[in-house]
Every structure is written in structure tokens, then in C-alpha cells.
Design a protein around this motif. Structure first.
Motif, short mmCIF file in Angstrom:
data_model
loop_
_atom_site.label_atom_id
_atom_site.label_comp_id
_atom_site.label_asym_id
_atom_site.label_seq_id
_atom_site.Cartn_x
_atom_site.Cartn_y
_atom_site.Cartn_z
N MET A 19 -16.24 5.22 -3.82
CA MET A 19 -15.62 3.97 -3.37
C MET A 19 -14.26 4.26 -2.75
SD MET A 19 -15.03 0.47 -5.54
CE MET A 19 -14.38 -1.00 -4.73
N ILE A 20 -13.94 3.56 -1.69
CA ILE A 20 -12.68 3.73 -0.98
C ILE A 20 -11.80 2.50 -1.19
CG2 ILE A 20 -11.57 4.09 1.25
CD1 ILE A 20 -13.17 6.47 0.25
N TYR A 21 -10.54 2.76 -1.51
CA TYR A 21 -9.56 1.70 -1.69
C TYR A 21 -8.49 1.81 -0.61
CZ TYR A 21 -11.55 1.41 -6.41
OH TYR A 21 -12.40 1.27 -7.48
N THR A 22 -7.92 0.64 -0.26
CA THR A 22 -6.88 0.60 0.77
C THR A 22 -5.58 0.08 0.18
OG1 THR A 22 -8.54 0.18 2.49
CG2 THR A 22 -6.24 -0.31 3.03
N VAL A 23 -4.48 0.78 0.45
CA VAL A 23 -3.17 0.33 -0.03
C VAL A 23 -2.79 -0.94 0.72
CG1 VAL A 23 -0.72 0.89 -0.23
CG2 VAL A 23 -2.45 2.69 -0.57
N THR A 24 -2.52 -2.00 -0.04
CA THR A 24 -2.15 -3.27 0.60
C THR A 24 -0.67 -3.61 0.45
OG1 THR A 24 -2.92 -4.39 -1.43
CG2 THR A 24 -4.44 -4.29 0.44
N SER A 25 -0.01 -3.02 -0.58
CA SER A 25 1.44 -3.22 -0.72
C SER A 25 2.03 -2.17 -1.65
CB SER A 25 1.76 -4.63 -1.24
OG SER A 25 1.28 -4.81 -2.56
N VAL A 26 3.33 -1.96 -1.44
CA VAL A 26 4.07 -1.00 -2.26
C VAL A 26 5.35 -1.68 -2.72
CG1 VAL A 26 5.24 1.23 -2.34
CG2 VAL A 26 3.16 0.96 -0.96
N GLU A 27 5.58 -1.67 -4.05
CA GLU A 27 6.76 -2.35 -4.59
C GLU A 27 7.56 -1.42 -5.47
OE1 GLU A 27 5.70 -5.90 -6.63
OE2 GLU A 27 4.70 -6.83 -4.88
N GLN A 28 8.87 -1.48 -5.30
CA GLN A 28 9.77 -0.67 -6.11
C GLN A 28 9.85 -1.26 -7.52
OE1 GLN A 28 13.98 -0.71 -5.04
NE2 GLN A 28 14.04 1.52 -5.27
N TYR A 45 7.51 3.61 -7.91
CA TYR A 45 6.91 2.58 -7.05
C TYR A 45 5.51 2.24 -7.54
CZ TYR A 45 10.74 3.25 -3.79
OH TYR A 45 11.99 3.29 -3.21
N HIS A 46 5.20 0.96 -7.41
CA HIS A 46 3.87 0.46 -7.78
C HIS A 46 3.02 0.33 -6.51
CE1 HIS A 46 5.47 -0.20 -11.72
NE2 HIS A 46 6.36 -1.09 -11.27
N ILE A 47 1.82 0.88 -6.58
CA ILE A 47 0.91 0.88 -5.42
C ILE A 47 -0.22 -0.09 -5.69
CG2 ILE A 47 -0.42 2.32 -3.86
CD1 ILE A 47 2.56 3.17 -4.22
N TYR A 48 -0.34 -1.11 -4.85
CA TYR A 48 -1.40 -2.12 -4.99
C TYR A 48 -2.52 -1.82 -3.99
CZ TYR A 48 1.99 -4.80 -7.74
OH TYR A 48 2.89 -5.21 -8.69
N MET A 49 -3.73 -1.99 -4.45
CA MET A 49 -4.91 -1.70 -3.64
C MET A 49 -5.78 -2.94 -3.44
SD MET A 49 -4.82 1.73 -3.22
CE MET A 49 -4.29 3.25 -3.99
N ASP A 50 -6.28 -3.10 -2.21
CA ASP A 50 -7.25 -4.15 -1.90
C ASP A 50 -6.83 -5.53 -2.39
OD1 ASP A 50 -8.77 -2.17 -0.77
OD2 ASP A 50 -10.17 -1.99 -2.45
N GLY A 51 -5.54 -5.79 -2.38
CA GLY A 51 -5.04 -7.11 -2.75
C GLY A 51 -5.14 -7.44 -4.22
N MET A 52 -5.36 -6.43 -5.05
CA MET A 52 -5.48 -6.68 -6.49
C MET A 52 -4.13 -7.13 -7.06
SD MET A 52 -7.75 -3.41 -7.71
CE MET A 52 -9.35 -3.05 -6.97
N PRO A 53 -4.16 -8.00 -8.10
CA PRO A 53 -2.90 -8.51 -8.65
C PRO A 53 -2.10 -7.49 -9.44
CG PRO A 53 -4.76 -9.30 -9.93
CD PRO A 53 -5.34 -8.63 -8.73
N GLU A 54 -2.75 -6.46 -9.93
CA GLU A 54 -2.08 -5.42 -10.70
C GLU A 54 -2.09 -4.11 -9.91
OE1 GLU A 54 -0.50 -5.87 -13.51
OE2 GLU A 54 -1.07 -7.99 -13.59
#
Length: 225
Positions: free
Chosen positions: A1-10, A18-27
Motif C-alpha cells: 500500500m502507498i501513502y501520500t504525505v498530506t501535511s507536516v506539522e512542527q 515534526y509530525h507527518i500526516y498521510m492521506d488526510g488522516m487525523p493522526e
């Protein structure tokens, strides 16, 4: 399965993480140090497989263990076992702990043999303790028996005798009672401080001589036993 980085937060508290969010997941799916963020180019739009994510997380776990160990070393020198115990208390897994200790040893930031020698010499000169207690303290700090024995054997006997003489003179001034009892108690005190019997005996004799009172043959016989 392939995931896409949707946001990065400090991280709000640890600004270099930094927190890496994938596919729009809330966590966040990943939490990494900024060095790994840059190294793996973990920016919006990057695609990662599940195995790649697992590898990056494992790498970050090792990096985190190493960084925590470096911070812990900043307060005072540590043994490899003290580093291990500290990271275990922080609930770090065995593999990252092993990595951190191996890297620190390679970089000569921890060296149990050097630590043992320096600790023993310092304790002898300023701690008022003899080689037997020093060896015990080294073992309590995780130094293996062979290394602790070697460090205690390297201590200079003249320095140890001087330390015992100083401890004996200081203790004598606070003692009361008959001379004979004071000598017995002083000998026991020095033995508890880790000084070998012959060193303790010599210190007691020196204090007695300084006080103008030499132990008689019977008392010396007790001290020799």
C-alpha cells in the motif's frame, strides 16, 4: 500500500520534531526529528510504502535514543549500563538502546574503563573512601567486575593511605570515650569506608602517634586480626 504525505506539522513542545500526516488522516503516521525530515524529504506530496514508513520510524527510534543519551551525558559522565538503564526507564526499545550505546562507544563518548579509572581516583582523593568501597560503587554503576577490579588495583597505595590518614584524623576529633574503644571504633569506621585492613591499621597507629598515645602490644594484636 502507498501513502501520500498530506501535511507536516512542527511539534509544539519539541521544536526539532515534526509530525507527518498521510492521506488526510487525523493522526500523524510518523513523528521524526528534523534531520530525518530533511534526509528523507518528508514533505507534502511524497509517496511512501508501508515498509518505507516502518524503516523511517525505526531509524527515528534509534536517533531519538541516541539524542536522549547525549542529553543524559550532558550532566556528568556515565557508564554504558547507566545509559541503558536510563533509556529503559524512558521506555525505549532494546534495539534503539543497543544502537545508541554502540554509537556512543564508537565516538568515545562513553568508555567504561576510562570512567572506572577516573571515578576511582576521584573517590579516593576527595571522597574519603578506600578501594574496596570504590570497587563496590563502580559495580553499582554498572561497571563489570573485571573493569572494577582493574580500576581499584591501579589506585596508588600511598594515596590511599593518605586518604585513610586524613579520614581517621577527622573522625578522631569527633569521637569520645576511652582511648582503646576509640581505636576500635575508628578501625571499624575505616573498614566500613572500604579501606583494607593494613591501611586502616596504619591510619589508626598514625592518629595514635599524633595524639602521643601508641597502642600497646595487646591492642596491636587485636588490630592485626
Amino acid at each position: 500500500m502507498i501513502y501520500t504525505v498530506t501535511s507536516v506539522e512542527q511539534d509544539a513542545k519539541q521544536h526539532r520534531r515534526y509530525h507527518i500526516y498521510m492521506d488526510g488522516m487525523p493522526e500523524p503516521m510518523l513523528s521524526v526529528h528534523e534531520d530525518l525530515l530533511i534526509r528523507h524529504r518528508l514533505f507534502k506530496g511524497l509517496e511512501l510504502s508501508a515498509s518505507a514508513i516502518a524503516d523511517i520510524q525505526a531509524e527515528d527510534n534509534k536517533y531519538r535514543a541516541y539524542a536522549m543519551a547525549i542529553h543524559y551525558l550532558g550532566f556528568r559522565p556515565r557508564t554504558s549500563k547507566e545509559i541503558e538503564w536510563y533509556l529503559q526507564r524512558k521506555e525505549i526499545e532494546p534495539e534503539p538502546i543497543a544502537y545508541a550505546i554502540e554509537r556512543l562507544e564508537q565516538e568515545r563518548l562513553i568508555d567504561d574503563e576510562d570512567y572506572a579509572r577516573r571515578f576511582a581516583q576521584s573517590r579516593l582523593r576527595t571522597g574519603g573512601k578506600g578501594r574496596l568501597l570504590i570497587k563496590q560503587e563502580l559495580k553499582m554503576r554498572g561497571v563489570d567486575k573485571h573493569t572494577a577490579d582493574a580500576a581499584s588495583r591501579e589506585l596508588e597505595r600511598d594515596t590511599e593511605q593518605a586518604s585513610a590518614d586524613h579520614a581517621a584524623a577527622k573522625k578522631w576529633r569527633s569521637m569520645t570515650g576511652e582511648i582503646y574503644d576509640k581505636r576500635r571504633k575508628l578501625t571499624q569506621f575505616l573498614l566500613r569506608r572500604g579501606f583494607p585492613m593494613d591501611v586502616a591499621m596504619q591510619a589508626v597507629k598514625q592518629v595514635s602517634a599524633d595524639q602521643g598515645s601508641t597502642p600497646d602490644d595487646e591492642e596491636l594484636g587485636w588490630l592485626d586480626n
